[in-house]
Motif scaffolding. Structure first.
Motif, short mmCIF file in Angstrom:
data_model
loop_
_atom_site.label_atom_id
_atom_site.label_comp_id
_atom_site.label_asym_id
_atom_site.label_seq_id
_atom_site.Cartn_x
_atom_site.Cartn_y
_atom_site.Cartn_z
N ILE A 89 -20.94 -24.70 6.13
CA ILE A 89 -20.94 -23.49 6.70
C ILE A 89 -20.30 -23.05 7.73
CG2 ILE A 89 -22.64 -21.60 7.90
CD1 ILE A 89 -25.02 -23.22 6.27
N SER A 90 -19.72 -24.11 8.30
CA SER A 90 -18.60 -23.56 9.55
C SER A 90 -17.26 -23.28 8.72
CB SER A 90 -18.65 -24.89 10.26
OG SER A 90 -19.82 -25.24 11.02
N VAL A 91 -16.90 -24.20 7.75
CA VAL A 91 -15.66 -23.98 7.21
C VAL A 91 -15.71 -22.72 6.35
CG1 VAL A 91 -14.26 -24.88 5.33
CG2 VAL A 91 -15.11 -26.55 7.15
N ALA A 92 -16.97 -22.45 5.77
CA ALA A 92 -17.06 -21.11 4.98
C ALA A 92 -16.92 -19.87 5.78
CB ALA A 92 -18.32 -21.06 4.27
N LEU A 93 -17.34 -20.08 7.15
CA LEU A 93 -17.26 -18.97 8.15
C LEU A 93 -15.77 -18.83 8.57
CD1 LEU A 93 -20.36 -19.21 10.09
CD2 LEU A 93 -19.97 -17.36 8.27
N HIS A 152 -12.41 -26.80 -2.98
CA HIS A 152 -13.74 -26.70 -2.31
C HIS A 152 -14.87 -26.96 -3.35
CE1 HIS A 152 -11.36 -24.93 0.79
NE2 HIS A 152 -11.98 -25.82 1.51
N ALA A 153 -15.15 -26.49 -4.41
CA ALA A 153 -16.03 -26.84 -5.43
C ALA A 153 -15.84 -28.48 -5.60
CB ALA A 153 -16.06 -26.29 -6.63
N ARG A 154 -14.82 -29.00 -5.94
CA ARG A 154 -14.74 -30.35 -6.15
C ARG A 154 -15.12 -31.23 -4.86
NH1 ARG A 154 -12.91 -32.94 -10.91
NH2 ARG A 154 -12.11 -34.71 -9.42
N ALA A 189 -3.66 -16.94 -7.33
CA ALA A 189 -3.47 -18.22 -7.59
C ALA A 189 -3.83 -19.32 -6.51
CB ALA A 189 -2.18 -18.38 -8.35
N LEU A 190 -3.35 -18.98 -5.40
CA LEU A 190 -3.55 -19.97 -4.25
C LEU A 190 -5.17 -19.85 -3.98
CD1 LEU A 190 -0.56 -19.56 -1.96
CD2 LEU A 190 -1.15 -21.70 -3.52
N ALA A 191 -5.67 -18.52 -3.93
CA ALA A 191 -7.07 -18.73 -3.54
C ALA A 191 -7.93 -19.14 -4.78
CB ALA A 191 -7.52 -16.99 -3.65
N ALA A 192 -7.55 -18.99 -6.13
CA ALA A 192 -8.40 -19.73 -6.94
C ALA A 192 -8.32 -21.38 -7.00
CB ALA A 192 -7.78 -19.39 -8.56
N GLN A 238 -14.59 -18.67 -1.10
CA GLN A 238 -13.27 -18.67 -1.54
C GLN A 238 -13.15 -18.12 -3.02
OE1 GLN A 238 -11.81 -19.18 1.30
NE2 GLN A 238 -10.08 -19.95 0.09
N GLY A 239 -14.28 -18.22 -3.79
CA GLY A 239 -14.67 -17.46 -4.95
C GLY A 239 -14.46 -16.10 -5.03
N LEU A 240 -15.24 -15.78 -4.11
CA LEU A 240 -15.29 -14.07 -3.77
C LEU A 240 -13.90 -13.62 -3.19
CD1 LEU A 240 -18.76 -13.63 -2.19
CD2 LEU A 240 -17.95 -12.96 -4.52
#
Length: 124
Positions: free
Chosen positions: A27-31, A92-94, A83-86, A104-106
């Motif tokens: 959650i910290s990394v996501a924020l 992060h999913a892996r 492309a970098l965002a994908a 990151q998907g959004l």
């Protein structure tokens, strides 16, 4: 004579299972990435407005720019960001960080939308 082997000696050791980061770290990394992504999107929109106004033809002059005048580096920047965002979303999913992967998907969807808008503006 050799001693009989048991079944456990022939089996390889179990593969290491990647440990999942804690939810607090996720959650910290996501924020943190959400704030960085928001800054990137705002700067991208501001650049879009400034470049769009700069490319707008004057009512008294004939249009001189065409789509072929756009440098290749511009296209790499416009489509390189999604492309970098994908790639970031997949990484992060892996890493098994669901909150960060969704963030990151959004961001990837927002980057693709902005890239389409930039492309339409540059080709107009």
């Amino acid at each position: 004579m050799a001693a009989p082997t048991t079944g456990s000696e022939d089996t390889p050791p179990p593969a290491r299972v990647r440990e999942r980061p804690s939810r607090l770290v996720d959650i910290s990394v996501a924020l943190l990435l959400l704030v960085a992504d928001a800054v990137i999107v705002v700067v991208d929109v501001l650049l879009f407005v400034m470049v769009g106004m700069g490319r707008a033809p004057s009512p008294h002059s004939p249009p001189t720019a065409s789509a072929r005048d756009v440098p290749v580096v511009t296209w790499l920047v416009v489509w390189g960001l999604p492309a970098l965002a994908a790639t970031g979303a997949v990484v992060h999913a892996r890493l098994r960080m669901p909150f960060t992967a969704v963030t990151q998907g959004l961001f990837t969807l927002a980057c693709v939308l902005l890239a389409v808008v930039w492309t339409r503006m540059l080709l107009a």
